[in-house]
Design a protein around this motif. Structure first.
Motif, PDB file in Angstrom:
ATOM      1  N   GLN A  37       0.847  -1.191   0.000  1.00  0.00           N
ATOM      2  CA  GLN A  37       0.000   0.000   0.000  1.00  0.00           C
ATOM      3  C   GLN A  37       0.882   1.241   0.000  1.00  0.00           C
ATOM      4  O   GLN A  37       2.076   1.168   0.261  1.00  0.00           O
ATOM      5  N   LEU A  38       0.237   2.366  -0.261  1.00  0.00           N
ATOM      6  CA  LEU A  38       0.877   3.668  -0.130  1.00  0.00           C
ATOM      7  C   LEU A  38       0.165   4.443   0.968  1.00  0.00           C
ATOM      8  O   LEU A  38      -1.017   4.197   1.234  1.00  0.00           O
ATOM      9  N   PRO A  39       0.833   5.378   1.605  1.00  0.00           N
ATOM     10  CA  PRO A  39       0.179   6.161   2.657  1.00  0.00           C
ATOM     11  C   PRO A  39      -0.837   7.144   2.090  1.00  0.00           C
ATOM     12  O   PRO A  39      -0.855   7.438   0.888  1.00  0.00           O
ATOM     13  N   ALA A  40      -1.659   7.678   2.953  1.00  0.00           N
ATOM     14  CA  ALA A  40      -2.735   8.603   2.571  1.00  0.00           C
ATOM     15  C   ALA A  40      -2.245   9.785   1.763  1.00  0.00           C
ATOM     16  O   ALA A  40      -2.925  10.247   0.842  1.00  0.00           O
ATOM     17  N   ARG A  49     -10.321   8.848   1.410  1.00  0.00           N
ATOM     18  CA  ARG A  49     -11.442   8.519   2.305  1.00  0.00           C
ATOM     19  C   ARG A  49     -11.994   7.114   2.099  1.00  0.00           C
ATOM     20  O   ARG A  49     -12.722   6.605   2.933  1.00  0.00           O
ATOM     21  N   THR A  50     -11.644   6.468   0.982  1.00  0.00           N
ATOM     22  CA  THR A  50     -12.108   5.090   0.754  1.00  0.00           C
ATOM     23  C   THR A  50     -11.283   4.081   1.553  1.00  0.00           C
ATOM     24  O   THR A  50     -11.664   2.931   1.673  1.00  0.00           O
ATOM     25  N   TYR A  51     -10.126   4.519   2.066  1.00  0.00           N
ATOM     26  CA  TYR A  51      -9.167   3.669   2.784  1.00  0.00           C
ATOM     27  C   TYR A  51      -8.595   2.568   1.910  1.00  0.00           C
ATOM     28  O   TYR A  51      -7.948   1.659   2.408  1.00  0.00           O
ATOM     29  N   ASP A  52      -8.814   2.636   0.588  1.00  0.00           N
ATOM     30  CA  ASP A  52      -8.159   1.700  -0.328  1.00  0.00           C
ATOM     31  C   ASP A  52      -6.825   2.328  -0.707  1.00  0.00           C
ATOM     32  O   ASP A  52      -6.745   3.199  -1.552  1.00  0.00           O
ATOM     33  N   ARG A  53      -5.785   1.895  -0.028  1.00  0.00           N
ATOM     34  CA  ARG A  53      -4.457   2.477  -0.228  1.00  0.00           C
ATOM     35  C   ARG A  53      -3.571   1.562  -1.077  1.00  0.00           C
ATOM     36  O   ARG A  53      -2.358   1.694  -1.110  1.00  0.00           O
ATOM     37  N   SER A  54      -4.187   0.633  -1.782  1.00  0.00           N
ATOM     38  CA  SER A  54      -3.432  -0.366  -2.548  1.00  0.00           C
ATOM     39  C   SER A  54      -2.691   0.261  -3.727  1.00  0.00           C
ATOM     40  O   SER A  54      -3.067   1.312  -4.250  1.00  0.00           O
ATOM     41  N   PHE A  55      -1.616  -0.432  -4.140  1.00  0.00           N
ATOM     42  CA  PHE A  55      -0.882  -0.015  -5.331  1.00  0.00           C
ATOM     43  C   PHE A  55      -1.821   0.009  -6.532  1.00  0.00           C
ATOM     44  O   PHE A  55      -1.734   0.893  -7.384  1.00  0.00           O
ATOM     45  N   GLU A  56      -2.714  -0.984  -6.590  1.00  0.00           N
ATOM     46  CA  GLU A  56      -3.634  -1.097  -7.728  1.00  0.00           C
ATOM     47  C   GLU A  56      -4.573   0.109  -7.799  1.00  0.00           C
ATOM     48  O   GLU A  56      -4.830   0.642  -8.890  1.00  0.00           O
ATOM     49  N   HIS A  57      -5.085   0.527  -6.656  1.00  0.00           N
ATOM     50  CA  HIS A  57      -5.963   1.704  -6.623  1.00  0.00           C
ATOM     51  C   HIS A  57      -5.197   2.940  -7.082  1.00  0.00           C
ATOM     52  O   HIS A  57      -5.693   3.738  -7.872  1.00  0.00           O
ATOM     53  N   ALA A  59      -2.620   3.005  -9.077  1.00  0.00           N
ATOM     54  CA  ALA A  59      -2.387   2.871 -10.518  1.00  0.00           C
ATOM     55  C   ALA A  59      -3.633   3.270 -11.312  1.00  0.00           C
ATOM     56  O   ALA A  59      -3.533   3.939 -12.347  1.00  0.00           O
ATOM     57  N   ARG A  60      -4.818   2.866 -10.840  1.00  0.00           N
ATOM     58  CA  ARG A  60      -6.064   3.262 -11.522  1.00  0.00           C
ATOM     59  C   ARG A  60      -6.216   4.782 -11.520  1.00  0.00           C
ATOM     60  O   ARG A  60      -6.615   5.379 -12.524  1.00  0.00           O
ATOM     61  N   LEU A  61      -5.903   5.403 -10.395  1.00  0.00           N
ATOM     62  CA  LEU A  61      -6.004   6.868 -10.299  1.00  0.00           C
ATOM     63  C   LEU A  61      -5.022   7.548 -11.248  1.00  0.00           C
ATOM     64  O   LEU A  61      -5.354   8.567 -11.867  1.00  0.00           O
ATOM     65  N   VAL A  62      -3.838   6.976 -11.387  1.00  0.00           N
ATOM     66  CA  VAL A  62      -2.848   7.531 -12.324  1.00  0.00           C
ATOM     67  C   VAL A  62      -3.378   7.405 -13.750  1.00  0.00           C
ATOM     68  O   VAL A  62      -3.313   8.366 -14.523  1.00  0.00           O
ATOM     69  N   GLN A  64      -6.406   7.348 -14.700  1.00  0.00           N
ATOM     70  CA  GLN A  64      -7.531   8.282 -14.846  1.00  0.00           C
ATOM     71  C   GLN A  64      -7.081   9.741 -14.746  1.00  0.00           C
ATOM     72  O   GLN A  64      -7.901  10.645 -14.775  1.00  0.00           O
ATOM     73  N   LYS A  65      -5.769   9.948 -14.579  1.00  0.00           N
ATOM     74  CA  LYS A  65      -5.178  11.282 -14.440  1.00  0.00           C
ATOM     75  C   LYS A  65      -5.734  12.042 -13.230  1.00  0.00           C
ATOM     76  O   LYS A  65      -5.883  13.245 -13.246  1.00  0.00           O
ATOM     77  N   LYS A  66      -6.019  11.306 -12.162  1.00  0.00           N
ATOM     78  CA  LYS A  66      -6.498  11.908 -10.919  1.00  0.00           C
ATOM     79  C   LYS A  66      -5.364  12.116  -9.926  1.00  0.00           C
ATOM     80  O   LYS A  66      -5.556  12.722  -8.877  1.00  0.00           O
ATOM     81  N   VAL A  67      -4.203  11.572 -10.244  1.00  0.00           N
ATOM     82  CA  VAL A  67      -3.004  11.755  -9.415  1.00  0.00           C
ATOM     83  C   VAL A  67      -1.907  12.310 -10.297  1.00  0.00           C
ATOM     84  O   VAL A  67      -1.739  11.917 -11.411  1.00  0.00           O
TER      85      VAL A  67
END
Length: 67
Positions: A37-40, A49-57, A59-62, A64-67
């Motif tokens: 996982q990665l930190p908040a 706020r979803t508390y899904d701190r996984s690498f996979e989550h 990566a999905r955000l990256v 989607q260009k949200k990170v």
């Protein structure tokens, strides 16, 4: 190395209230990496706020260009 906990707390966006590692970045990072996982602080507020701190989550955000 001296921990700058008070300074770190000003930018810590962790919403998990019973967290004992808030402001102690090295401990937080070590804790999360053990669980793949990665930190908040790596996540935008709505994703954190979803508390899904996984690498996979993250990566999905990256993708989607949200990170």
């Amino acid at each position: 190395m001296e921990c700058k906990k008070e300074k770190n707390l000003t930018s810590c966006n962790c919403t998990y209230e019973p967290c004992s590692r808030k402001g102690m970045c090295c401990e937080c990072l070590q804790y999360h990496l053990k669980s793949r996982q990665l930190p908040a602080c790596c996540f935008p507020a709505d994703a954190e706020r979803t508390y899904d701190r996984s690498f996979e989550h993250f990566a999905r955000l990256v993708q989607q260009k949200k990170v």
